[in-house]
Each structure stands twice: as C-alpha cells, then as structure tokens.
Design an enzyme around this catalytic site. Structure first.
Site, PDB file in Angstrom:
ATOM      1  N   HIS A 193       7.484  -6.115   4.766  1.00 39.35           N
ATOM      2  CA  HIS A 193       7.487  -6.001   3.306  1.00 39.35           C
ATOM      3  C   HIS A 193       7.920  -7.326   2.707  1.00 39.35           C
ATOM      4  O   HIS A 193       8.759  -8.021   3.281  1.00 39.35           O
ATOM      5  CB  HIS A 193       8.456  -4.889   2.866  1.00 39.35           C
ATOM      6  CG  HIS A 193       8.199  -4.421   1.471  1.00 39.35           C
ATOM      7  ND1 HIS A 193       8.766  -5.013   0.375  1.00 39.35           N
ATOM      8  CD2 HIS A 193       7.396  -3.436   1.007  1.00 39.35           C
ATOM      9  CE1 HIS A 193       8.333  -4.405  -0.712  1.00 39.35           C
ATOM     10  NE2 HIS A 193       7.501  -3.451  -0.369  1.00 39.35           N
TER      11      HIS A 193
ATOM     12  N   GLU B 167       4.449   3.020   4.014  1.00 43.72           N
ATOM     13  CA  GLU B 167       3.123   3.504   4.369  1.00 43.72           C
ATOM     14  C   GLU B 167       3.059   4.244   5.697  1.00 43.72           C
ATOM     15  O   GLU B 167       2.158   5.048   5.924  1.00 43.72           O
ATOM     16  CB  GLU B 167       2.128   2.328   4.394  1.00 43.72           C
ATOM     17  CG  GLU B 167       2.009   1.592   3.084  1.00 43.72           C
ATOM     18  CD  GLU B 167       1.302   2.393   2.001  1.00 43.72           C
ATOM     19  OE1 GLU B 167       1.384   3.630   2.011  1.00 43.72           O
ATOM     20  OE2 GLU B 167       0.666   1.774   1.138  1.00 43.72           O
TER      21      GLU B 167
HETATM   22  N1  ACO Z   1       3.154  -7.012  11.646  1.00 38.18           N
HETATM   23  C1  ACO Z   1       3.344  -8.156  12.314  1.00 38.18           C
HETATM   24  N2  ACO Z   1       3.790  -9.280  11.753  1.00 38.18           N
HETATM   25  C2  ACO Z   1       4.068  -9.245  10.437  1.00 38.18           C
HETATM   26  C3  ACO Z   1       3.915  -8.072   9.669  1.00 38.18           C
HETATM   27  C4  ACO Z   1       3.432  -6.921  10.320  1.00 38.18           C
HETATM   28  N3  ACO Z   1       3.264  -5.770   9.671  1.00 38.18           N
HETATM   29  N4  ACO Z   1       4.266  -8.330   8.400  1.00 38.18           N
HETATM   30  C5  ACO Z   1       4.631  -9.617   8.373  1.00 38.18           C
HETATM   31  N5  ACO Z   1       4.507 -10.172   9.587  1.00 38.18           N
HETATM   32  C6  ACO Z   1       4.803 -11.545   9.974  1.00 38.18           C
HETATM   33  C7  ACO Z   1       3.740 -12.493   9.450  1.00 38.18           C
HETATM   34  O1  ACO Z   1       2.677 -12.627  10.346  1.00 38.18           O
HETATM   35  C8  ACO Z   1       4.536 -13.747   9.265  1.00 38.18           C
HETATM   36  O2  ACO Z   1       4.602 -14.403  10.483  1.00 38.18           O
HETATM   37  P1  ACO Z   1       4.421 -16.003  10.581  1.00 38.18           P
HETATM   38  O3  ACO Z   1       5.552 -16.563   9.745  1.00 38.18           O
HETATM   39  O4  ACO Z   1       4.517 -16.269  12.032  1.00 38.18           O
HETATM   40  O5  ACO Z   1       3.071 -16.292   9.978  1.00 38.18           O
HETATM   41  C9  ACO Z   1       5.930 -13.275   8.901  1.00 38.18           C
HETATM   42  O6  ACO Z   1       6.020 -11.919   9.365  1.00 38.18           O
HETATM   43  C10 ACO Z   1       6.209 -13.291   7.424  1.00 38.18           C
HETATM   44  O7  ACO Z   1       5.206 -12.568   6.821  1.00 38.18           O
HETATM   45  P2  ACO Z   1       4.617 -12.901   5.404  1.00 38.18           P
HETATM   46  O8  ACO Z   1       3.170 -13.226   5.555  1.00 38.18           O
HETATM   47  O9  ACO Z   1       5.478 -13.874   4.654  1.00 38.18           O
HETATM   48  O10 ACO Z   1       4.774 -11.487   4.752  1.00 38.18           O
HETATM   49  P3  ACO Z   1       4.371 -11.125   3.295  1.00 38.18           P
HETATM   50  O11 ACO Z   1       5.624 -10.931   2.527  1.00 38.18           O
HETATM   51  O12 ACO Z   1       3.391 -12.107   2.759  1.00 38.18           O
HETATM   52  O13 ACO Z   1       3.610  -9.763   3.551  1.00 38.18           O
HETATM   53  C11 ACO Z   1       3.075  -7.510   3.798  1.00 38.18           C
HETATM   54  C12 ACO Z   1       4.106  -8.518   3.259  1.00 38.18           C
HETATM   55  C13 ACO Z   1       1.719  -7.828   3.190  1.00 38.18           C
HETATM   56  C14 ACO Z   1       3.485  -6.105   3.404  1.00 38.18           C
HETATM   57  C15 ACO Z   1       3.030  -7.658   5.340  1.00 38.18           C
HETATM   58  O14 ACO Z   1       4.296  -7.347   5.901  1.00 38.18           O
HETATM   59  C16 ACO Z   1       1.936  -6.829   5.981  1.00 38.18           C
HETATM   60  O15 ACO Z   1       0.803  -7.278   6.042  1.00 38.18           O
HETATM   61  N6  ACO Z   1       2.277  -5.593   6.467  1.00 38.18           N
HETATM   62  C17 ACO Z   1       1.261  -4.739   7.053  1.00 38.18           C
HETATM   63  C18 ACO Z   1       0.467  -4.013   5.959  1.00 38.18           C
HETATM   64  C19 ACO Z   1       1.307  -2.972   5.260  1.00 38.18           C
HETATM   65  O16 ACO Z   1       1.979  -2.157   5.890  1.00 38.18           O
HETATM   66  N7  ACO Z   1       1.220  -2.961   3.910  1.00 38.18           N
HETATM   67  C20 ACO Z   1       1.927  -1.987   3.057  1.00 38.18           C
HETATM   68  C21 ACO Z   1       3.097  -2.627   2.361  1.00 38.18           C
HETATM   69  S1  ACO Z   1       4.006  -1.454   1.405  1.00 38.18           S
HETATM   70  C22 ACO Z   1       3.077  -1.305  -0.003  1.00 38.18           C
HETATM   71  O17 ACO Z   1       2.427  -2.186  -0.443  1.00 38.18           O
HETATM   72  C23 ACO Z   1       3.046   0.004  -0.696  1.00 38.18           C
END
Ligand code: ACO
Length: 363
Positions: A250, A305
């Site tokens: 998140h 989710e």
């Molecule tokens: N699985 C694996 N790695 C992850 C995940 C995940 N679910 N989420 C983040 N990371 C990693 C990224 O790859 C990144 O790694 P890096 O620095 O090596 O590139 C690091 O954690 C930081 O991630 P960001 O890209 O900065 O995360 P951001 O804040 O942009 O994204 C998000 C948040 C979109 C929710 C992300 O965690 C994600 O894609 N989760 C999976 C999809 C999901 O469950 N979405 C629902 C969110 S809740 C809602 O919207 C109602």
C-alpha cells in the site's frame, strides 16, 4: 529503476479534508471522527453514509429518508438504464457500469447524491448480470441497499448474514483519504464539471488492478496456488519473477491495513466454507513471510483487497463484478469529496518539470 517520488505524488498533501484520515504508521482509518472498526459490522451502509455526509450533503430526514431516497434512485435508474442493456451486454461489468453511469446528465434527477448512490447499485447489478447473459432484475425500493444489491445479483432473497456481510464491506470501503479514485473525483470536481462526471472519472481510476481492480486477481492467485503446501514456493517464484502479490502492499500503510481485519472477521461470521478461509489464511501467512524475505527496505503487508476477494466470493459475486461492488460502497465517499472540493472552489492544477529537449536557439 527507482522512480522519482514526484511521479506518484508520494507524501504530497493535495487537499484538506474533514472526511477521512489514513494513518499509515499506526494502521488506523478514521471516518468522520470514528475508527472504521466502530462503524463497519455495526451499522448498515445507509447509517454510515448519513453520518459520513453530515455537513457536506443534505440528509434531511436522516437514515430513514436516505434509505428511501436511495431506493427511489434505484427504481428510477433501472428505467433509465434499460434502453442501454443491449450495448452493455457485450461489456465487462465495470465497463457496463461506466456505460450506464455515463447516461446520467448533469441536470438529471439521478445526478443528486442519494439517487446517484442508488443508481450505482442498480447499474452494477445490471452490468454483472448482463455480462453473464442473464436479464437484469428490477430493484425493490423497500429493501436496504445491501439487501437489494444482493437480490438483484442473484434473484433470491438474501440471507440476513449475507446482507450483514455486504453492509460490513460497503461501510469498510466507504472512504479512504486521497486514494487514486477519490483524487480523480476531486480533480474533476475542481473544474466544476459536476457530480456525474466526477463519479464516472473516479470509477475509471478505480478500475485498475493497482487500485480497485485487485481483488479479482487475488482469487486468480489463490487458484494458481491451489493448496496451502504450495503457497511458499509459488509466492517466492512470483516475487523472483518481479510480480506483485495482489492484495498486498500500500502507498500509505506501513503496517496491516485495518480494513483487512474488519473484513476477515466478517467472513468468519459467514462460516460457509471454513476450509476456504483456512487456505486463504495460510496463503496470507506465506505471503507475509515471502514479502519479508524479499524486501529489506520497505515493509509490505496485507491490504483491503485480499479479504475483499474472499468476502465477495462468499457472497456469490463473480470475480469480474468485484470492482463494480467496490464502486457501490465508495461512491458515497466520492460524492462527499466532490462537495468538499466544490466548496474549496479552486481548480487543482499542479505543475510538471520539463525534462525534454529544448528548441534549437534561433541564429
Ligand atoms: N508485491 C510485491 N512487491 C511489491 C508489492 C506487492 N504487492 N507492492 C509493492 N511492492 C514493491 C515494489 O515492487 C517496490 O519494489 P522496488 O523498490 O524494488 O521497485 C516496492 O515494493 C515499493 O513499491 P512502490 O512501487 O513504491 O509501491 P506503490 O506505493 O507505488 O504501490 C500499490 C502501492 C500499487 C498498492 C502496490 O503495493 C501494489 O501494486 N500492490 C498490489 C496491487 C494491490 O493489491 N492493489 C490494491 C491496493 S488497495 C486499494 O487500492 C483499494
């Protein structure tokens, strides 16, 4: 590659709001002065919306009037959307929902808050049934919003436990700070485009798998894992490939998303398929183990989710309908944010930093 933080507006405060607060360090969600746990599972959706809208959207006769106005909105919407059924039949549920809502004109009787919330419930149920080749069912305005949505989806009178579970879900996801769809609604509202336009735009931001489109893929992931014994190896391989685990991570939370536990408790009260829940818990534990091993810097935990997917599955909602179900609850949040933004009265217009080539200097 590490993205510049400006790309995602990390930590940027783009609005002052009295509606909700997400404390990412404490894992706390406050809705109009109440912790989400005080409302979700304790009051029906209409009561939570009345409380949430108080001071932003006129709710003259309180909860009873809101329930009546949502029911009237459902009835009016069903008639309004009927001519669009053929066009919606070829679309996915979220696309069908977009089609129906796009038909609401700015001056429409449906373009007012309670009726619009009712309309989203009807449009979502219609879009889900049409996508499955089934005829839509007319709403029953005497029912609560949650009960009628379930009835319009399945054609059966829903069990009270199912109505309570959907109410819990709708309240849990009512609002959540400046998430992507709410921010979108506020940007559109800031241009004075009006409520229906802001809601359609917000829906499209919700659609993406990184936001409200995640729960369907959560079930796809559980299908692929298949058994608890396979979870660790499957998840480790997915992370090694660079995949994101759906239902985890998140932008704001650095700890467990409090909504996950609210929904987990609600599923426990349904108790239809204890084996399914035990499997999901095993996958959750394995995912947390694998994410901890995978990432050293940023903590990644469960988000709303993961158990949304299990709860909507238990309610018999097809996975393509999960995002429309999310919209049914979140629309009340969008509406209040639109009103708050309109009252702020200033267009949202940030700047970008140009990093492209410059024109050749004239000789
Ligand atoms: N699985 C694996 N790695 C992850 C995940 C995940 N679910 N989420 C983040 N990371 C990693 C990224 O790859 C990144 O790694 P890096 O620095 O090596 O590139 C690091 O954690 C930081 O991630 P960001 O890209 O900065 O995360 P951001 O804040 O942009 O994204 C998000 C948040 C979109 C929710 C992300 O965690 C994600 O894609 N989760 C999976 C999809 C999901 O469950 N979405 C629902 C969110 S809740 C809602 O919207 C109602």
């Amino acid at each position: 590659m590490t993205m510049p933080r400006a790309i995602g507006l990390d930590d940027v405060v783009a609005a002052e709001t009295s509606l909700s607060d997400v404390d990412g360090e404490a894992g706390r969600l406050i809705l109009r002065g109440h912790d989400v746990e005080e409302l979700a599972g304790r009051v029906p959706y209409e009561a939570a919306v009345a409380l949430f809208w108080d001071g932003f959207v006129p709710v003259g006769g309180g909860v009873a009037a809101l329930r009546r106005d949502m029911g009237a909105g459902r009835v009016a919407a069903f008639g309004r959307f009927a001519p669009l059924e053929r066009a919606a039949a070829g679309l996915s549920p979220v696309e069908g929902l977009r089609l129906f809502l796009s038909a609401i004109a700015d001056e429409d009787a449906l373009a007012v808050p309670a009726a619009l919330v009712g309309a989203v419930g009807v449009a979502a149920a219609m879009a889900v049934r049409l996508s499955e080749g089934r005829a839509p069912l007319a709403p029953d305005p005497a029912l609560s919003h949650a009960a009628d949505v379930l009835r319009m989806l399945s054609g059966r009178t829903p069990a009270p436990a199912h109505v309570a579970a959907l109410d819990t879900y709708l309240v849990t996801i009512l609002d959540h700070g400046l998430n992507a769809s709410t921010f979108t609604a506020r940007v559109v509202a800031s241009t004075a485009a009006g409520l229906p336009s802001a809601v359609v735009a917000a829906l499209m931001a919700l659609k993406g798998p990184l936001h409200g489109g995640a729960p369907g893929p959560v079930l796809d992931m559980l299908d692929a894992i298949a058994t608890a014994e396979r979870a660790d190896a499957w998840l480790a391989a997915a992370l090694a490939r660079g995949d994101r685990l759906m239902g985890f991570g998140h932008r704001v939370y650095r700890v467990r998303d409090p909504r996950a536990d609210v929904l987990k408790a609600a599923i426990g009260r349904l108790t239809d398929r204890p084996g399914r829940i035990a499997f999901a818990e095993a996958v959750e534990e394995a995912a947390l183990r694998q994410l901890a091993a995978h990432r050293s810097g940023r903590p990644l935990d469960i988000n709303v989710e993961f158990y949304t997917a299990l709860l909507l599955e238990a309610l018999g909602v097809p996975r393509a309908g999960f995002t429309p179900l999310f919209a049914i609850g979140r629309v009340a949040g969008w509406v209040a944010h639109v009103r708050e933004q309109e009252a702020a009265g200033r267009i949202i217009r940030p700047q970008s930093r140009y990093v492209g080539p410059m024109p050749a200097r004239a000789a």
